[in-house]
Design an enzyme around this catalytic site. Structure first.
Site, PDB file in Angstrom:
ATOM      1  N   THR A 262     -41.962  21.020  33.070  1.00 22.94           N
ATOM      2  CA  THR A 262     -42.716  21.576  32.589  1.00 22.94           C
ATOM      3  C   THR A 262     -43.978  21.063  33.370  1.00 22.94           C
ATOM      4  OG1 THR A 262     -44.413  21.008  31.126  1.00 22.94           O
ATOM      5  CG2 THR A 262     -42.623  19.465  31.281  1.00 22.94           C
TER       6      THR A 262
ATOM      7  N   TYR B  65     -45.349  12.133  26.355  1.00 19.30           N
ATOM      8  CA  TYR B  65     -44.112  13.466  26.442  1.00 19.30           C
ATOM      9  C   TYR B  65     -43.508  13.840  28.539  1.00 19.30           C
ATOM     10  CZ  TYR B  65     -42.831  18.554  27.152  1.00 19.30           C
ATOM     11  OH  TYR B  65     -42.617  19.732  27.515  1.00 19.30           O
TER      12      TYR B  65
ATOM     13  N   LYS C 180     -40.891  14.033  31.049  1.00 22.66           N
ATOM     14  CA  LYS C 180     -40.026  14.726  31.694  1.00 22.66           C
ATOM     15  C   LYS C 180     -40.274  14.522  33.066  1.00 22.66           C
ATOM     16  CE  LYS C 180     -39.421  18.279  30.262  1.00 22.66           C
ATOM     17  NZ  LYS C 180     -37.364  18.607  30.023  1.00 22.66           N
TER      18      LYS C 180
HETATM   19  P1  NAD Z   1     -37.922  22.734  20.718  1.00 24.86           P
HETATM   20  O1  NAD Z   1     -38.594  21.386  20.838  1.00 24.86           O
HETATM   21  O2  NAD Z   1     -37.762  24.459  20.600  1.00 24.86           O
HETATM   22  O3  NAD Z   1     -36.225  22.919  21.475  1.00 24.86           O
HETATM   23  C1  NAD Z   1     -36.019  21.886  21.591  1.00 24.86           C
HETATM   24  C2  NAD Z   1     -33.942  21.890  21.715  1.00 24.86           C
HETATM   25  O4  NAD Z   1     -33.389  20.550  21.852  1.00 24.86           O
HETATM   26  C3  NAD Z   1     -33.707  22.013  19.893  1.00 24.86           C
HETATM   27  O5  NAD Z   1     -32.661  22.811  19.935  1.00 24.86           O
HETATM   28  C4  NAD Z   1     -33.279  20.466  19.747  1.00 24.86           C
HETATM   29  O6  NAD Z   1     -32.703  20.601  19.229  1.00 24.86           O
HETATM   30  C5  NAD Z   1     -32.207  20.028  21.136  1.00 24.86           C
HETATM   31  N1  NAD Z   1     -32.692  18.651  21.288  1.00 24.86           N
HETATM   32  C6  NAD Z   1     -33.861  18.000  21.536  1.00 24.86           C
HETATM   33  N2  NAD Z   1     -32.843  16.788  21.321  1.00 24.86           N
HETATM   34  C7  NAD Z   1     -31.611  16.851  21.522  1.00 24.86           C
HETATM   35  C8  NAD Z   1     -30.703  16.063  22.030  1.00 24.86           C
HETATM   36  N3  NAD Z   1     -30.887  14.251  21.990  1.00 24.86           N
HETATM   37  N4  NAD Z   1     -29.513  16.334  22.525  1.00 24.86           N
HETATM   38  C9  NAD Z   1     -29.051  17.847  22.008  1.00 24.86           C
HETATM   39  N5  NAD Z   1     -30.740  18.602  22.263  1.00 24.86           N
HETATM   40  C10 NAD Z   1     -31.543  17.838  21.223  1.00 24.86           C
HETATM   41  O7  NAD Z   1     -38.792  23.060  22.998  1.00 24.86           O
HETATM   42  P2  NAD Z   1     -38.641  24.470  23.549  1.00 24.86           P
HETATM   43  O8  NAD Z   1     -40.551  24.360  23.751  1.00 24.86           O
HETATM   44  O9  NAD Z   1     -37.899  24.900  23.152  1.00 24.86           O
HETATM   45  O10 NAD Z   1     -38.981  23.560  25.493  1.00 24.86           O
HETATM   46  C11 NAD Z   1     -37.466  23.877  26.078  1.00 24.86           C
HETATM   47  C12 NAD Z   1     -37.171  22.860  27.181  1.00 24.86           C
HETATM   48  O11 NAD Z   1     -38.788  23.109  28.189  1.00 24.86           O
HETATM   49  C13 NAD Z   1     -37.612  21.655  26.890  1.00 24.86           C
HETATM   50  O12 NAD Z   1     -37.414  20.689  28.181  1.00 24.86           O
HETATM   51  C14 NAD Z   1     -39.809  21.859  27.375  1.00 24.86           C
HETATM   52  O13 NAD Z   1     -39.498  20.346  27.796  1.00 24.86           O
HETATM   53  C15 NAD Z   1     -39.911  22.898  28.504  1.00 24.86           C
HETATM   54  N6  NAD Z   1     -40.721  23.541  28.540  1.00 24.86           N
HETATM   55  C16 NAD Z   1     -41.202  23.789  27.561  1.00 24.86           C
HETATM   56  C17 NAD Z   1     -42.262  24.270  27.642  1.00 24.86           C
HETATM   57  C18 NAD Z   1     -43.272  25.172  26.451  1.00 24.86           C
HETATM   58  O14 NAD Z   1     -44.315  25.919  25.926  1.00 24.86           O
HETATM   59  N7  NAD Z   1     -42.491  24.925  24.723  1.00 24.86           N
HETATM   60  C19 NAD Z   1     -43.266  24.932  28.505  1.00 24.86           C
HETATM   61  C20 NAD Z   1     -43.031  24.221  29.811  1.00 24.86           C
HETATM   62  C21 NAD Z   1     -41.291  23.662  30.078  1.00 24.86           C
END
Ligand code: NAD
Ligand code: TYD
Length: 360
Positions: free
Chosen positions: A147, A172, A176
């Site tokens: 991120t 958070y 990361k």
């Molecule tokens: P989200 O919270 O919607 O989904 C996270 C997923 O990870 C869920 O399905 C959850 O069940 C799974 N998870 C959590 N802990 C787990 C574990 N211990 N074992 C297996 N699965 C597990 O998140 P998102 O918004 O889809 O983000 C996905 C990735 O993208 C993350 O790594 C986040 O840091 C990164 N990210 C998100 C954004 C954003 O705007 N949402 C921006 C940049 C990067």
């Protein structure tokens, strides 16, 4: 499609590639799986997810139904925790993935302020378990989804490049960042062909309604007021989740192992601007907005310099923000049953009721 050069000894096969997607039941992971099934019909996807509160197999109901109707050779879901080396080792041994994309994480900044330990466990130790399993399996590519929050906060000027210092401000973001450093270490120490993407704020369908856009759309729909933190002048760079998926695909196929790629939407907006847009799209007036106490350590501004991915991999975001936001709002209005089941907690039994057919 011909094979693609990997970083280690192994090449990524073209057709017939098995891709292990961790965290595929969440917002971005589920959109990515839907996207990649269309873009790479020869690939087999193994979705590994623990189904925490943020994981919801209803996000992939269409994919699972399509898969069942077409013979079941291209998609499989495995419920497993990335912090559990035995379970993850077994998935790698059974599925023999060629490549891995790790989306799995705890992701909400406000929750990380309440419970940092869970974020450190999942995001750091979970990543280490995934890296170890990938190393043992000798995968051709390991892509870590990171991120822009690892870079900290900007003032009024400037943008984050891949060389910006890492200065995370929330638990958070710190978790990361630590994961990114582990990924770097596995490339340097073990020669694991790692790649890292650092994307800005995503929006689109199936986003958990604790994040700004779906939270506000659903509150506005319910006739409630939306809580704007602080003075509402914090800036985020918004990208449609499909543009993020296209970037992830490009980095997986054409990125250079050991490298990091920023991904941005080029759409900087203050939270007030987003709030006013949503209020107008939802047919409410500005009395629907209230200012509330600011988030501790609230980053002021994020902005991405995506020159590297544009010039080296030809990745350019395609979804115009106003259009993407309008369509996203329409999606939440047309899929009220989805977010109502999330808000009520009913979705938590979806795995048992629908996926295993056992009922809870
Ligand atoms: P989200 O919270 O919607 O989904 C996270 C997923 O990870 C869920 O399905 C959850 O069940 C799974 N998870 C959590 N802990 C787990 C574990 N211990 N074992 C297996 N699965 C597990 O998140 P998102 O918004 O889809 O983000 C996905 C990735 O993208 C993350 O790594 C986040 O840091 C990164 N990210 C998100 C954004 C954003 O705007 N949402 C921006 C940049 C990067
Ligand atoms: P969020 O969606 O939590 O993403 P992030 O913190 O990872 O950028 O929040 C986006 C912005 O919206 C952020 O500046 C915090 C702000 N915000 C509010 O003002 N009110 C809210 O209720 C929420 C959830 C977020």
């Amino acid at each position: 499609m011909s094979g693609v050069a990997g970083g280690g000894d192994r090449e990524l096969p073209g057709d017939g590639l098995t891709l292990l997607v961790a965290g595929g039941a969440g917002f971005i992971g589920s959109n990515f799986i839907r996207y990649i099934r269309g873009a790479q019909p020869g690939w087999r996807i193994v979705n590994v997810d623990a189904l925490t509160y943020a994981g919801n197999l209803a996000n992939l109901k269409d994919v699972a139904e399509d898969e069942a109707a077409s013979g079941g050779a291209r998609y499989r879901f495995v419920r497993a925790d990335i912090c559990d080396p035995v379970a993850i080792g077994a998935v790698f041994a059974e599925e023999k993935p060629d490549a891995v994309v790790n989306f799995a994480a705890e992701t909400h900044v406000d929750r990380s302020i309440d419970d940092p330990g869970l974020f450190l466990k999942t995001n750091i130790l979970g990543t280490q378990v995934m890296l170890d399993a990938a190393r043992r399996a000798g995968v051709a590519r390991y892509l870590q989804i990171s991120t822009d929050e690892v870079y900290g906060s900007l003032g009024a000027e400037g943008r984050f490049s891949e060389n910006s210092p890492l200065k995370p401000n929330s638990p958070y973001a710190a978790s990361k960042t630590s994961a990114d450093l582990l990924v770097r270490a596995y490339f340097k120490t073990y020669g694991l062909p790692t790649l890292t993407t650092r994307c800005s704020n995503n929006y689109g369908p199936y986003q958990f309604p604790e994040k700004l856009i779906p939270f506000f759309v659903t509150l506005l729909h319910e006739g409630q007021q939306v809580p704007v933190y602080g003075d509402g002048m914090n800036v985020r760079d918004w990208i449609h989740v499909d543009d993020h998926s296209r970037a992830v695909e490009a980095v997986l196929l054409r990125g250079k192992p050991g490298e990091t790629y920023n991904v941005g939407g080029g759409n900087e907006r203050t939270n007030i601007e987003i709030t006013k847009l949503l209020i107008s799209l939802m047919g409410r007036d500005e009395s629907a907005m209230k200012y509330v106490q600011d988030r501790p350590g609230h980053d002021r501004r994020y902005a991405i310099d995506d020159t590297k991915i544009r010039t080296e991999l030809g990745v350019v975001p395609q979804v115009p923000f106003d259009e993407g936001l309008r369509e996203t709002v329409r999606w939440y209005l047309e899929n009220e049953a989805w977010w109502r089941s999330v808000k009520s907690g009913e979705y938590l039994s979806f795995f048992d009721r629908w996926y295993t057919g056992k009922g809870r």
